[in-house]
Design a protein around this motif. Structure first.
Motif, short mmCIF file in Angstrom:
data_model
loop_
_atom_site.label_atom_id
_atom_site.label_comp_id
_atom_site.label_asym_id
_atom_site.label_seq_id
_atom_site.Cartn_x
_atom_site.Cartn_y
_atom_site.Cartn_z
N PRO A 280 0.78 -1.25 0.00
CA PRO A 280 0.00 0.00 0.00
C PRO A 280 0.81 1.29 0.00
O PRO A 280 0.23 2.37 -0.11
CB PRO A 280 -0.82 -0.10 1.29
N ASN A 342 -3.18 -0.18 5.77
CA ASN A 342 -4.01 0.18 4.61
C ASN A 342 -5.47 0.22 5.02
O ASN A 342 -6.17 1.20 4.78
CB ASN A 342 -3.79 -0.84 3.49
N TRP A 439 -9.01 0.85 0.33
CA TRP A 439 -7.66 1.39 0.15
C TRP A 439 -7.46 2.69 0.94
O TRP A 439 -8.20 3.65 0.77
CB TRP A 439 -7.46 1.64 -1.35
#
Ligand code: ZN
Length: 556
Positions: A280, A342, A439
């Protein structure tokens, strides 16, 4: 975070007890909930400056907070824990009045705070952080020395919260979009924080300031100071999202052993990118930093203190031997980059979203290295550590929930769900999809549960309720009488109807769909028979008949 006191390996159980048990206080509510003096503003950027003085274990600094006004308000909660003191709070060059309520400060703002405005406020503070606190994970600063006697200091504060050493909105649900961390230490030390080093400046007073910049949202308990006599090497990985920089920071005298042990970083990243999607934090890079405590998932700068041993300080938590095939801290803490950093839980009650998945990642890493059977054996082996004394999910809004079951039981819940999905490509899509869908976000467990149900195409609501919100392990009750197998679920939440795979003599492997009501299946023979539940399901099994062969199946 690595687990506390697991199986008596360490001696911090009282901390876990304190964290998990009520009664909860007014201070807990101020810390753990998105209260009215927090909810109106959204942290955009923290510009943190800390001067670290190992000689007297003190710190001094300021945080310039940039925030967006969501709703008008004239009172702002900023958290900073006892015994640290706020010296002043400044907005638009005016010193502001504030009052203290234990670990929270309420600042009276003078300027209008209009919805949509972006404003700044600067908090100056000092003190000796975390004195008398149990450690680690709630100690703030760990003031240590390396084996050559040189000062070695590092922060860790997931359980206490970041406000144990810097002024911040100490609420998991609000991350800054980016952050600067400028740390000043004596010239003899090298300081490593999250993100990328933008520059160093030598000061006239024998100190050096290291300026680190995190380009992505970061959970505030991950913001870390690590200072000691480090050495450094770099590497790169051609990953899913491009070229990822790897920066490795052991103490100088551990360079050789670190170069050997930390070779696991590359296969770890490849395995987790395969299962979870792109790392991430390509903008901030991957770092591993040796620290004077066991480990912590500090974002883009994993804290490592596993003494360069295999397993968990040389032990295998699964009892299978498989946990000695890799370094627990490299694997577990790095997995948190996906689950924990993340995707971050908004409330401590939902920390299984971090720990359950990171523990499950240990099994997936075992699978990447040694095959699917080995990965399954590892996660099944972890069951001996499950206590079932407290539910995995605790009370909301008090910032204090912690039980070791969020690790091993959480991992076994996920392993059981994989059996229900019964399609490894789809299961991988679910895990990757979680990291794509959420995300760089903070979430609730409900969002995670609903997403998994939707993508798996199975309503897992009762399964999550059973394993996350009760301490009961589903019991597969069965009996064989006169050529008929009878079976049902017991010890389950109402409506629980999880399919389960069993071995039935004469019929081979069958997927049954038990409910709380007895169901029957005709057997080819009237002889007594023993039914075995596939051990990949985290359930128990009980022969409740009188005459059938003894045995309780493979579930445990
Ligand atoms: Zn962890």
């Amino acid at each position: 975070m690595r687990r506390i006191a697991l199986l008596g390996l360490l001696t911090a159980w009282p901390l876990a007890g304190v964290l998990a048990q009520g009664p909860y206080t007014h201070a807990d509510t101020l810390h753990g909930s998105n209260g009215p003096r927090r909810a109106w503003w959204d942290a955009a950027f923290y510009d943190l400056h800390v001067r670290v003085n190992p000689a007297d274990s003190s710190i001094r600094g300021w945080n310039l907070i940039t925030y967006r006004v969501l709703q008008p308000s004239q009172e702002m909660q900023i958290d900073l824990q006892v015994p640290l003191e706020i010296d002043s709070v400044v907005q638009d060059r005016h010193r502001l009045a504030f009052r203290r309520d234990s670990n929270a400060f309420f600042v009276t703002l003078r300027a209008p705070q209009r919805a949509g405005d972006t404003k700044t406020v600067t908090v100056y503070y000092h003190g000796q952080p975390g004195r008398g606190r149990p450690s680690p994970w709630s100690s703030g600063f760990v003031w240590a020395h390396d084996s050559l006697g040189a000062p070695w200091v590092a922060t860790t504060d997931e359980l206490s919260g970041a406000s144990i050493y810097w002024p911040v909105k100490d609420y998991l649900g609000d991350e800054p979009d980016s952050q600067r961390i400028a740390v000043t230490v004596p010239d003899s030390m090298i300081e490593v924080s999250n993100g990328r080093l933008r520059g160093t400046a030598h000061n006239a007073d024998g100190t050096t300031t290291y300026e680190w910049f995190v380009a992505d949202p970061i959970n505030t308990y991950d913001v870390a100071v690590n200072a000691g006599r480090y050495t450094h090497w770099t590497d790169t990985l051609q990953g899913e999202a491009g070229l990822l920089t790897l920066d490795l920071w052991p103490l100088g005298y551990h360079l050789d052993v670190a170069r050997r042990q930390w070779q696991q970083v590359v296969p770890m990243l490849r395995c987790f990118e395969h299962w979870f999607g792109p790392y991430p934090w390509y903008a901030d890079g991957y770092k591993l930093i040796e620290d004077p405590y066991l480990g912590m998932e500090h974002q883009s700068g994993i804290a490592y203190g596993n003494e360069f041993k295999s397993g968990y300080l040389g032990r295998d938590l699964s009892g299978t031997g498989l946990g000695l095939q890799w370094d627990y801290i490299v694997i577990h803490e790095s997995a948190h980059e996906w689950f924990g950093n993340n995707i971050t839980a908004q409330d401590h009650a939902d920390l299984w979203v971090h720990e359950g998945f990171a523990t499950y990642a240990e099994a997936l890493y075992t699978e990447c290295q040694l095959g699917k059977t080995a990965g399954a054996a590892y996660v099944v082996g972890l069951r001996k550590g499950i206590q079932n004394a407290l539910p995995i999910i605790g009370p909301y809004g008090v910032g204090r929930w912690y039980t070791t079951d969020m690790y091993m039981k959480g991992a076994n819940l996920l392993h059981t769900i994989r059996q229900l999905v019964d399609d490894d490509a789809r299961w991988r899509d679910v895990l990757r999809g979680l990291n794509h869908e959420f995300w760089h976000q903070t979430v609730t467990t409900r969002q995670i549960e609903d997403y998994i149900s939707r993508q798996a195409g199975i309503d897992l609501g009762k399964v999550f309720d059973q394993y996350l919100r009760t301490t009961q392990v589903p019991e597969f009750d069965w009996k064989v009488e006169g050529g008929t197998l009878s079976y049902r679920w017991a010890n389950v939440v109402p409506g629980f109807a999880m399919p389960v795979r069993v071995q039935v003599p004469g019929l081979g492997t069958r997927t049954l769909r038990p409910t709380e009501t007895w169901q029957t299946l005709a057997l080819p023979s009237t002889r007594p028979a023993d039914v075995e539940v596939d051990e990949n399901w985290y359930v128990t099994a009980r022969n409740v008949g009188g005459s059938a062969a003894a045995g309780s199946g493979g579930g445990r």
